[in-house]
Scaffold this motif. Structure first.
Motif, PDB file in Angstrom:
ATOM      1  N   ALA A  12       0.837  -1.202   0.000  1.00 60.21           N
ATOM      2  CA  ALA A  12       0.000   0.000   0.000  1.00 60.21           C
ATOM      3  C   ALA A  12       0.868   1.246   0.000  1.00 60.21           C
ATOM      4  O   ALA A  12       0.610   2.213   0.714  1.00 60.21           O
ATOM      5  CB  ALA A  12      -0.938   0.005   1.207  1.00 60.21           C
ATOM      6  N   CYS A  17      -1.677   2.468  -3.464  1.00 61.28           N
ATOM      7  CA  CYS A  17      -2.783   3.365  -3.122  1.00 61.28           C
ATOM      8  C   CYS A  17      -3.482   3.881  -4.379  1.00 61.28           C
ATOM      9  O   CYS A  17      -4.715   3.967  -4.431  1.00 61.28           O
ATOM     10  CB  CYS A  17      -2.287   4.531  -2.277  1.00 61.28           C
ATOM     11  N   ASN A  21      -7.429   2.912  -5.483  1.00 60.10           N
ATOM     12  CA  ASN A  21      -8.406   3.955  -5.779  1.00 60.10           C
ATOM     13  C   ASN A  21      -9.028   3.751  -7.151  1.00 60.10           C
ATOM     14  O   ASN A  21     -10.266   3.699  -7.297  1.00 60.10           O
ATOM     15  CB  ASN A  21      -7.711   5.312  -5.698  1.00 60.10           C
ATOM     16  N   ALA A 198      -1.394   7.756   0.469  1.00 56.41           N
ATOM     17  CA  ALA A 198      -2.489   7.267   1.313  1.00 56.41           C
ATOM     18  C   ALA A 198      -3.471   8.393   1.611  1.00 56.41           C
ATOM     19  O   ALA A 198      -4.698   8.198   1.593  1.00 56.41           O
ATOM     20  CB  ALA A 198      -1.941   6.677   2.602  1.00 56.41           C
ATOM     21  N   LEU A 202      -6.055   6.868  -0.935  1.00 52.23           N
ATOM     22  CA  LEU A 202      -6.623   5.742  -0.196  1.00 52.23           C
ATOM     23  C   LEU A 202      -7.662   6.144   0.840  1.00 52.23           C
ATOM     24  O   LEU A 202      -8.796   5.645   0.823  1.00 52.23           O
ATOM     25  CB  LEU A 202      -5.497   4.939   0.465  1.00 52.23           C
ATOM     26  N   ARG A 206     -11.717   4.600   1.409  1.00 53.80           N
ATOM     27  CA  ARG A 206     -11.665   3.344   2.171  1.00 53.80           C
ATOM     28  C   ARG A 206     -13.043   2.812   2.530  1.00 53.80           C
ATOM     29  O   ARG A 206     -13.192   1.641   2.871  1.00 53.80           O
ATOM     30  CB  ARG A 206     -10.822   3.519   3.445  1.00 53.80           C
TER      31      ARG A 206
END
Length: 534
Positions: A12, A17, A21, A198, A202, A206
């Protein structure tokens, strides 16, 4: 216990990431993202200046070291890699640098159709949320925020004036039409906080029901059915798990992690694999070969007045700076380690810059980013952007938990030796400019006793360090030695791709995070377009 998804992504970091997405944007596609590390919510990660803390903290960092190198006096050099959500984009120095158009045109000229600068520029723009808005080179509204520095230090202003007095042009956008010149760095910082992959790609998505993110997931091996990758064997908190991939396994573990996992899974040089007790599944000798990295050397001067960042980083002043950051997102804690950059040519006969410089109104106790000195200082670092020296990442056993051998072979090529010496000479020229005279104290590193080219090279060998820009260990290409094809599929296998900095055919003239982001953006389209396997 078994996990399953259409696409299972290992790592990740920046690429992982982005892929999570873009692939999960289709609600009919189930995506599983596996990360060996943990959360990125720690204050050291969120505060840009926390880079100084995460740099050697095993909670966030694999804390590798290189094998001793002949070109660096037999030294083993600390080699950080991110081990948390966001990967190295959560511990890096925040600089947003794409490279030169020639970098990507070279990729295309090597046979990688679809990877020229004209082809990849839309992916750079798609990823970007530029604080100044969109133009022909920049995007706005994308997941990755890119900002300008919030405070212009007087020593930085003097540095820009000094560079200009030496004929170095000011360049308001080194990520635009041309790179050469001197400018404040563009940064992946938003409202005074780190804006990692992230943060941008990300965390905002999430909640998607078709996306599962599993942290603390250490992948042991890629699983196959014949020549098709069908899943992964992994461990989480001591428990053995299996992750099944209905469509593809995607390695996004970086230039160290991806070739290492391929090798312990039986994909690599047959002789090497047998020598470490790994059963050969697929002969692909170039896995792990071709490692390149940027090797930086720094020149340090004392400053004649107590106005550097060193003084702001201790005592009551530090408490004030912490409060300022918490209240306004500005001040010391919101700085990236480098404030100003320059892109110059080591010799006049080059068409494009080959040297990158990083300047900060601060200095460190060991000359490398770490503990700030207790006296005023300023630092200028330099590296050759397109090194000739190459090395390898090589598994040392069949157990993926044993760190691999990382050998960049820094400064083993004469062209690299010449370029770093010229870079150090440029550092001295820049520091000697009249504009810096009001601030310039004595040179403390390398010091006045280091004068000749041979002495400068010896200094570079003894004191240089990585900028942790590792690339090219799973090189993309159409030749027999390439590891992945231009669609990033592992050659000779089915259902397995590599999407990270390891696929770069050559080093970009830049920090590598922006280009890695672009690679993953383009890869997501390649995957969703479902290009047929040859």
């Amino acid at each position: 216990m078994n996990l399953d998804a259409d696409y299972v992504i290992v790592g990740a970091g920046t690429a992982g990431c982005v892929l999570a997405n873009r692939l999960s944007a289709d609600p009919s596609i189930r995506v599983l993202l596996l990360e060996a590390g943990g959360s990125d919510r720690h204050p050291y990660v969120q505060a840009p200046v926390g880079f100084l803390k995460t740099f050697q903290d095993p909670r966030f960092n694999w804390c590798f070291s290189t094998a001793p190198g002949d070109g660096v006096d037999g030294r083993s050099i600390f080699f950080p890699r991110g081990r948390l959500l966001g990967g190295s984009s959560s511990i890096n120095g925040h600089l947003y640098v794409r490279g030169q158009a020639r970098d990507f045109d070279t990729w295309a000229q090597l046979g990688n159709r679809g990877w020229s600068h004209e082809d990849v520029l839309p992916y750079f723009r798609r990823a970007e949320d530029r604080s100044g808005g969109a133009d022909a080179y920049h995007g706005a509204g994308g997941p990755q925020h890119v900002s300008d520095i919030h405070e212009r230090h007087p020593i930085c202003e003097a540095f820009l004036d000094g560079a200009e007095s030496l004929g170095v042009p000011r360049n308001p956008d080194y990520n635009g039409a041309r790179q050469e010149g001197v400018a404040y760095y563009q940064r992946t910082i938003r409202n005074g906080k780190r804006h990692s992959a992230a943060s941008g790609f990300l965390h905002p998505i999430r909640h998607r029901p078709n996306l599962e993110v599993v942290t603390g997931a250490a992948v042991d091996q890629i699983l196959f059915d014949g020549k098709r990758a069908v899943g992964l064997r992994l461990r989480q908190h001591g428990a053995a798990l299996t992750a099944t991939a209905r469509r593809e396994v995607i390695l996004a573990a970086g230039a160290v992690g991806s070739p290492h996992l391929l090798q312990v899974s039986g994909i690599g040089d047959p002789d090497h694999l047998r020598g470490i007790g790994v059963e050969v599944r697929h002969a692909l000798p170039s896995v792990g070969r071709g490692l390149q990295d940027h090797y930086a050397v720094r020149v340090v001067h004392r400053v004649t007045r107590p106005i550097t960042l060193n003084e702001r980083a201790r005592g009551p002043r530090l408490l004030w700076e912490i409060g300022k950051w918490l209240a306004t997102g500005t001040g010391l804690l919101a700085f990236s380690p480098a404030h100003v950059g320059a892109f110059l040519r080591s010799t006049d006969d080059l068409d494009d810059p080959d040297l990158q410089f990083v300047f900060t109104p601060a200095s460190y106790s060991d000359g490398v980013v770490g503990q700030l000195q207790r006296v005023p200082g300023m630092t200028l670092g330099v590296w050759q952007m397109r090194p000739h020296s190459t090395g390898h990442v090589r598994a040392l056993s069949a157990d993926v938990t044993d760190a691999p051998e990382i050998q960049p072979n820094y400064l083993t090529d004469p062209a690299d030796q010449h370029a770093i010496v010229q870079g150090l000479k440029w550092c001295r020229r820049l520091f000697a400019s009249d504009a810096l005279a009001a601030f310039r104290g004595p040179e403390t590193l390398p010091g006045a006793d280091i004068r000749t080219d041979d002495e400068l090279l010896a200094f570079a060998r003894a004191k240089g360090a990585t900028v942790y820009h590792a690339v090219s260990t799973c090189r993309m290409g159409t030749d027999p030695d390439a590891v992945v094809d231009p669609d990033l599929r592992v050659r000779g296998l089915v259902g397995l791709r590599v999407v990270d900095a390891s696929v770069m055919p050559t080093m970009v003239s830049a920090n590598t995070n922006a280009a890695t982001m672009m690679i993953a953006e383009k890869a997501s389209d390649l995957i969703l377009n479902n290009t047929p396997q040859p």
